[in-house]
Design an enzyme around this catalytic site. Structure first.
Site, PDB file in Angstrom:
ATOM      1  N   TYR A 188      36.821  42.366  35.517  1.00 11.67           N
ATOM      2  CA  TYR A 188      37.728  42.497  36.806  1.00 11.67           C
ATOM      3  C   TYR A 188      37.998  43.708  37.391  1.00 11.67           C
ATOM      4  O   TYR A 188      37.516  43.828  38.508  1.00 11.67           O
ATOM      5  CB  TYR A 188      39.484  42.116  36.279  1.00 11.67           C
ATOM      6  N   LYS A 192      36.337  44.380  41.157  1.00 13.36           N
ATOM      7  CA  LYS A 192      37.374  45.110  42.370  1.00 13.36           C
ATOM      8  C   LYS A 192      36.824  46.579  42.975  1.00 13.36           C
ATOM      9  O   LYS A 192      36.777  46.827  43.889  1.00 13.36           O
ATOM     10  CB  LYS A 192      38.581  44.981  41.743  1.00 13.36           C
TER      11      LYS A 192
HETATM   12  N1  LIG Z   1      48.658  39.180  40.887  1.00 15.32           N
HETATM   13  C1  LIG Z   1      48.479  40.364  40.764  1.00 15.32           C
HETATM   14  O1  LIG Z   1      48.774  41.049  39.807  1.00 15.32           O
HETATM   15  C2  LIG Z   1      47.287  40.950  41.425  1.00 15.32           C
HETATM   16  C3  LIG Z   1      47.274  42.344  41.538  1.00 15.32           C
HETATM   17  C4  LIG Z   1      45.987  42.854  42.235  1.00 15.32           C
HETATM   18  C5  LIG Z   1      45.166  42.187  43.010  1.00 15.32           C
HETATM   19  N2  LIG Z   1      45.306  40.952  43.000  1.00 15.32           N
HETATM   20  C6  LIG Z   1      44.228  39.909  43.524  1.00 15.32           C
HETATM   21  O2  LIG Z   1      44.868  39.374  44.559  1.00 15.32           O
HETATM   22  C7  LIG Z   1      44.315  38.154  44.722  1.00 15.32           C
HETATM   23  C8  LIG Z   1      45.313  36.838  44.724  1.00 15.32           C
HETATM   24  O3  LIG Z   1      45.797  36.926  43.543  1.00 15.32           O
HETATM   25  P1  LIG Z   1      46.965  35.961  43.381  1.00 15.32           P
HETATM   26  O4  LIG Z   1      47.798  36.838  42.185  1.00 15.32           O
HETATM   27  O5  LIG Z   1      47.806  35.548  44.400  1.00 15.32           O
HETATM   28  O6  LIG Z   1      46.398  34.885  42.306  1.00 15.32           O
HETATM   29  P2  LIG Z   1      46.604  33.139  42.348  1.00 15.32           P
HETATM   30  O7  LIG Z   1      45.836  32.744  41.136  1.00 15.32           O
HETATM   31  O8  LIG Z   1      47.941  32.929  42.644  1.00 15.32           O
HETATM   32  O9  LIG Z   1      45.650  32.776  43.635  1.00 15.32           O
HETATM   33  C9  LIG Z   1      44.601  33.158  43.788  1.00 15.32           C
HETATM   34  C10 LIG Z   1      43.767  31.744  44.535  1.00 15.32           C
HETATM   35  O10 LIG Z   1      42.597  31.845  44.736  1.00 15.32           O
HETATM   36  C11 LIG Z   1      41.742  30.621  44.379  1.00 15.32           C
HETATM   37  N3  LIG Z   1      40.469  30.409  44.083  1.00 15.32           N
HETATM   38  C12 LIG Z   1      40.160  30.795  42.702  1.00 15.32           C
HETATM   39  N4  LIG Z   1      38.677  30.710  42.654  1.00 15.32           N
HETATM   40  C13 LIG Z   1      38.292  30.355  43.914  1.00 15.32           C
HETATM   41  C14 LIG Z   1      37.186  29.958  44.353  1.00 15.32           C
HETATM   42  N5  LIG Z   1      36.195  29.964  43.437  1.00 15.32           N
HETATM   43  N6  LIG Z   1      37.032  29.621  45.693  1.00 15.32           N
HETATM   44  C15 LIG Z   1      37.908  29.410  46.296  1.00 15.32           C
HETATM   45  N7  LIG Z   1      39.272  29.774  46.059  1.00 15.32           N
HETATM   46  C16 LIG Z   1      39.348  30.160  44.872  1.00 15.32           C
HETATM   47  C17 LIG Z   1      42.845  29.930  43.699  1.00 15.32           C
HETATM   48  O11 LIG Z   1      43.026  28.378  43.746  1.00 15.32           O
HETATM   49  C18 LIG Z   1      44.198  30.409  44.121  1.00 15.32           C
HETATM   50  O12 LIG Z   1      44.945  29.442  44.913  1.00 15.32           O
HETATM   51  C19 LIG Z   1      43.159  37.831  43.741  1.00 15.32           C
HETATM   52  O13 LIG Z   1      42.058  38.422  44.439  1.00 15.32           O
HETATM   53  C20 LIG Z   1      43.703  38.886  42.742  1.00 15.32           C
HETATM   54  O14 LIG Z   1      42.578  39.590  41.914  1.00 15.32           O
HETATM   55  C21 LIG Z   1      46.436  40.213  42.273  1.00 15.32           C
END
Ligand SMILES: NC(=O)c1ccc[n+]([C@@H]2O[C@H](COP(=O)([O-])OP(=O)(O)OC[C@H]3O[C@@H](n4cnc5c(N)ncnc54)[C@H](O)[C@@H]3O)[C@@H](O)[C@H]2O)c1
Length: 282
Positions: A188, A192
Site C-alpha cells: 500500500y 501510494k
Molecule cells: N479510508 C482510509 O483510511 C484512507 C486513507 C487514505 C487514503 N485512502 C484512499 O482513498 C481511496 C478510497 O478509499 P475508501 O476508504 O473510500 O475505500 P472504499 O473501499 O470505501 O472505496 C473504494 C472504492 O473503490 C472501488 N474499487 C476497488 N477496486 C476497484 C477497481 N479495480 N476498479 C474500479 N473500482 C474499484 C471499490 O468498489 C470501492 O467503491 C482509496 O484509494 C484509498 O487507498 C483511504
C-alpha cells in the site's frame, strides 16, 4: 547605455510577462462541468461525488461494482433534475481500473454521454495488509495494479480528452502512507508513493496545456476500508499520534478535493495536500 535603451528593454520584459486571470473565481461552482470519480460507489469517492454534485457538477461514478455505481449516481444531489430522461444528470459506469480495455471503453462512454470531462478524481483503491515478510506476490501485484497502475490508466485515458479540450483538473487520492512507513502496509505504501511520483510527472507534462494534476493525502478516514484496517488496538493508538487527535471523515477529504478540482486552484500543480491532522509533520 542611454536612458532610452534601458527604458525600452524594461518595457519589453514587462510585456513578456504572461498575465494571470483578472479575477479568481472563489465560488467553487461546478455548474456546466462534468466530473469523473473512480471508486465513487462508496466511502471517500462517494463523498467527493456528492460534494461535486451539490455544487452543480454532473458526475460519472466509475466503479468495479456496477450496481453500486448506478445506485450511487442515482443518490447524488440533483439526480432528480435530469435534463432529459435519456441522459440523466449523473450516471454510473461499471469499470475495472486494472483492465485497460474496460478503462478505454468507460472513458469513451463517459465522454459520449456527457460530451466533456473537466474533472477526474482517481479514488478507486484497495488496502490488503500483511507483514512484508509474509506478503504474497499476488497481493503485492494486485495492490500496485489497482492503486498505482489503475490511477495511471484512467489519468492517461481521461487526460487525452482534457488535453484536447485545453482544460482539466486531475486529483489523485494518495495517502499519509505515501509519506511514512506503516506496519503491514508494504504494498500500500509503495503504491501510494508511486501515485505521488506519477502525479508530479503528469503535472510537469500537462500543466502548460491547461490540465493541473495534484494529490490529496488523507490520514485514516472513517470508511469501510479505514475501519477494516484501523478499528483495533493499533488504530486507537494511532489516533493518539495524530496532532488533531482523531481520524478524518470522508467529507473532510471531499473539501480538499473540491479546492483542487475547482477554478481557483489553477496555480496549484503537482502539489500534495495532506489532510492528516498533522501526522506526517513529525
Ligand atoms: N479510508 C482510509 O483510511 C484512507 C486513507 C487514505 C487514503 N485512502 C484512499 O482513498 C481511496 C478510497 O478509499 P475508501 O476508504 O473510500 O475505500 P472504499 O473501499 O470505501 O472505496 C473504494 C472504492 O473503490 C472501488 N474499487 C476497488 N477496486 C476497484 C477497481 N479495480 N476498479 C474500479 N473500482 C474499484 C471499490 O468498489 C470501492 O467503491 C482509496 O484509494 C484509498 O487507498 C483511504
Amino acid at each position: 547605455m542611454t536612458t532610452s535603451s534601458v527604458t525600452s528593454t524594461t518595457t519589453d520584459f514587462a510585456a513578456a510577462l504572461r498575465p494571470g486571470p483578472d479575477t479568481v473565481d472563489l465560488t467553487n461552482d461546478f455548474t456546466g462541468r462534468t466530473a469523473v470519480v473512480t471508486g465513487g460507489a462508496s466511502g471517500i469517492g462517494h463523498a467527493i461525488a456528492r460534494a461535486l454534485a451539490a455544487r452543480g457538477a454532473r458526475v460519472a461514478i466509475v466503479d468495479v461494482r456496477a450496481d453500486g455505481a448506478t445506485t450511487a449516481a442515482a443518490d447524488l444531489p440533483g439526480a432528480a433534475d435530469a435534463p432529459d430522461a435519456a441522459t440523466g444528470l449523473h450516471a454510473g459506469f461499471a469499470c475495472d481500473v486494472t483492465d485497460e480495455t474496460s478503462v478505454a471503453r468507460t472513458v469513451a462512454d463517459v465522454a459520449a454521454h456527457f460530451g466533456r470531462i473537466d474533472v477526474l478524481v482517481n479514488c478507486a483503491g484497495i488496502a490488503a495488509l500483511a507483514p512484508a515478510d509474509e506478503l504474497s506476490a499476488e497481493t503485492w501485484s494486485r495492490t500496485i495494479d489497482v492503486n498505482l497502475t489503475g490511477t495511471f490508466r484512467v489519468a492517461q485515458a481521461v487526460g487525452r480528452h482534457m488535453l484536447a479540450a485545453g482544460y482539466g483538473r486531475v486529483v489523485n487520492i494518495a495517502s499519509q502512507a505515501a509519506h511514512v512507513g506503516i506496519d503491514g502496509h508494504a504494498a500500500y505504501c509503495a503504491s501510494k508513493a508511486g501515485v505521488i511520483g506519477l502525479t508530479r510527472v503528469l503535472a510537469l507534462e500537462w500543466g502548460g496545456r491547461g490540465v493541473t494534476v495534484n494529490t490529496v493525502s488523507p490520514t485514516v478516514v472513517l470508511t469501510d476500508l479505514g475501519r477494516a484496517a484501523w478499528a483495533n488496538e493499533n488504530g486507537i493508538r494511532h489516533q493518539d499520534e495524530i496532532p488533531t487527535g482523531r481520524f478524518a471523515t470522508p467529507d473532510e477529504i471531499a473539501a480538499a478535493v473540491l479546492f483542487l478540482a475547482g477554478e481557483s486552484s489553477a496555480m496549484v500543480n503537482g502539489a500534495d495536500l495532506r489532510v492528516d491532522g498533522g501526522f506526517t509533520i513529525r
